[in-house]
Design an enzyme around this catalytic site. Sequence first.
Site, PDB file in Angstrom:
ATOM      1  N   SER A 113       0.834  -1.194   0.000  1.00 38.43           N
ATOM      2  CA  SER A 113       0.000   0.000   0.000  1.00 38.43           C
ATOM      3  C   SER A 113       0.875   1.252   0.000  1.00 38.43           C
ATOM      4  CB  SER A 113      -0.956  -0.037   1.197  1.00 38.43           C
ATOM      5  OG  SER A 113      -1.962   0.933   1.084  1.00 38.43           O
ATOM      6  N   ASP A 119      -9.026  -4.693  -5.917  1.00 35.16           N
ATOM      7  CA  ASP A 119      -8.640  -3.779  -4.837  1.00 35.16           C
ATOM      8  C   ASP A 119      -9.744  -2.746  -4.606  1.00 35.16           C
ATOM      9  OD1 ASP A 119      -7.411  -1.901  -3.135  1.00 35.16           O
ATOM     10  OD2 ASP A 119      -5.442  -2.265  -4.015  1.00 35.16           O
ATOM     11  N   HIS A 129      -7.568  -5.368  -1.434  1.00 37.61           N
ATOM     12  CA  HIS A 129      -6.352  -4.656  -1.029  1.00 37.61           C
ATOM     13  C   HIS A 129      -5.437  -5.559  -0.193  1.00 37.61           C
ATOM     14  CE1 HIS A 129      -3.945  -1.103  -0.601  1.00 37.61           C
ATOM     15  NE2 HIS A 129      -3.957  -1.176   0.708  1.00 37.61           N
TER      16      HIS A 129
END
Length: 810
Positions: A669, A742, A776
């Site tokens: 991330s 995601d 994610h």
Amino acid sequence: MKTSLFHLFLFVTFLSFGQENLTYQKPHQNILELAEAPLAPSIRMDSKGNNIVFLYRSNFKSIEELSETEMRLGGLRINPVTNIGSRTTYYNDITIRIGQDGNPQNVNGLPDNKRLANFSWSPNQEYMAFTNTLTSGVELWVLDIKNAKATKISQANINANMGNPITWFKDSKSLLVSMLPSNRKALIDTKEAVPTGPTISISEAGVEAQNRTYQDLLKNKNDEYNFELLAQAELYKFNIDGTSSLWKKIDMYRDLSFSPDGNYVMVTTINRPFSYLVPYYRFPSTTTIYKANGDFVNTFLVVPLIEDLPKGFMAERTGKRDISWRNDKPATLVWAEVLDGGDPENEVPFRDEVFMQEAPFTGKVTSLLKTKDRFRYIQWGNDDTALAHDYWWNTRNTRTYLFNPSDNNQETKIVFDRNYQDVYNNPGSFVSTKNDFDEYVLALDNNNAYLIGDGYSEAGKFPFIDEINLETLETNRLYHSKLTDQLEDISMALNAKQGEYIVRIESKNEYPNYYIRNIKKKIGLIPLTEFENPFMSIQNVQKEVIKYKRADGLELTGTLYLPTDYEAGKKHPMVMWAYPEEFKDKNSAGQNTKSSNEFTYPWYGSPIYWVTRGYVVLDDASFPIVGEGDEEPNDSFIIQLVANAKAAIDAVDELGYIDRNKVAVGGHSYGAFMTANLLSHSNLFAAGIARSGAYNRTLTPFGFQSEERNYWEAPEIYYNMSPFMHADTMKTPLLLIHGEADNNSGTYPLQSERYFNALKGLGAPVRLVMLPKESHGYVAEESILHMLWEQDTWLENNVKNRPETPEGTN
């Protein structure tokens, strides 16, 4: 030389194809053994520490589970066949230990094919409700703790699309449950539907709506139709004997909560018009108060669509917000309202005012206090004592106010006023206890309250328990952990007056376990759990928290692991893993929150696996980005990022452990964003691994991470911080991994796809791996094992077996 040429050939081969038709792969056996180690159960302990429910689950979902039907609407991900969140984490078994000794026992009556979720204690903690998901829908079950027996309460027609569908009545004999409407219409198959016209959005002149780049939003009328059908439910009252009755007719129910005395229910429903810009929790809503039998009392609040808040992280809407019940009273509602118009740029002496109103919610509204910054929450004590908390993100400040809820003429006293990022001076959190309403309130002994603190210091983490006199605000230390070879956390108070607390104790090779510690009586720890270390292959790995300084003198730390086959004097390759964090002062940025006594736990995204493959690992390396005074942290993001990385490599190199020409950097991330920037703006690394990142900040123009300025206010910041804009300078091998589904704000899969295209077009060595169905964070066994294989192969080819380079160059 032959070996180097061979590995160079492998490296070129690895990168030479535009696409590879790979099936899912599994990593090296050393990594696989750790990844597949069984999980210890999670626990649900009652407030007295007497009974523990142990919940078991698999390490992973399967790719088949992720491939089940999914609809993405209004910020939600829903399985429209089963009517529960499509990404729900399920447990597959339950055991119970009754009393503070003995072994866990099996639960009788559990379903055969268990997909268990939404666990909820009854108010008296004699029962626990949960759901079980079948292929056709969701059932309600209740677990009788004393008899270790589970009973099915409903058929598989629960609506869990909006979250936990279960709310206990306060008598612990009944539950309020969201059920599918009996006459629900069919959903529209959006793949097959023929459009009846274009989708049109409008913006009125002068009305700003600067929203983050949310994902899974509604896109058209068909989405609106499906969202409404999936959100609609009927509320039923289910008794624990299985009998039921309709409590409220069809509506889009979002939140339910009972008053402490159980006589009233606050119900929030979603209204039209919906939005294509924001998720469902910012759609219009109505909050209504009913009696426990379902009779209407009044409409307490109507909130319009929230699309156009003022700019800034501390912006708020006008009107009542954060409505909750006062925990120490039978039925009193409490809420906050802005005093600055909701605009953080307005200079005012107080930002918020807090009010309360007693049942039946038509009489006098009483002002409780005003807060200098944005109101957060209240901890209730009794008629004369309560604590309110506020915060302000821009200054990283928080306050705790002591006030008398029965006399608003009495002066409000500030107990704490501090920087919440300053962990060394954190006074701790106030201890709570259950009252006669089965609600948590402050644990008070006359004028004294109690605080549990983490106890971070330069020397490490040593938790404490303080007694604080609320009249003088003087503190008295009752307990301070002295463990040096283990790490202690104080989880909760069983009885603060008697000195009984639940603590968790672990070490780098001892799995965390729970105990009762009595700080007043000199008796030994009473064990509550006996979990064993499932990661024996790394239990003796050498581990330490190292401290070092950045070039500007800022203190940094990282947790250093040596490989399991470490040889003194040998130079090993290294994997460094990190995640940047923004601070407003150097003092807080340089504080240490790591402990070498923390259990070594190789979760799916961890770099620790590579100690079994001959690598030194520097995990959780400090990457502070500091902006003091009027300077924002991101004003010097790149300079600080590179300085953090260089300081870390220098520190480990000086210890003699590594070949600094064979260092990889990685992150997930915002850590992936960090990785790409480091490879673009330095030559410190042999390779990088970037998972689920964002690389072009112009695609997130109204702020990202901790940056609240929009693109048009700070275009140079957005440009300089975007690795995509500097793709022409990136020549270091980079592995990009991204979930195809995601749903995190800003990290669209498109971010990795476009960055890969730019790098490939400019001749950079890059590999892009898109994981089907993954969000994610990754959850399917096939995806995670393949990800570990990709990372291991990348490191072997580009770091460990990297062709030799002249000393001091990359």
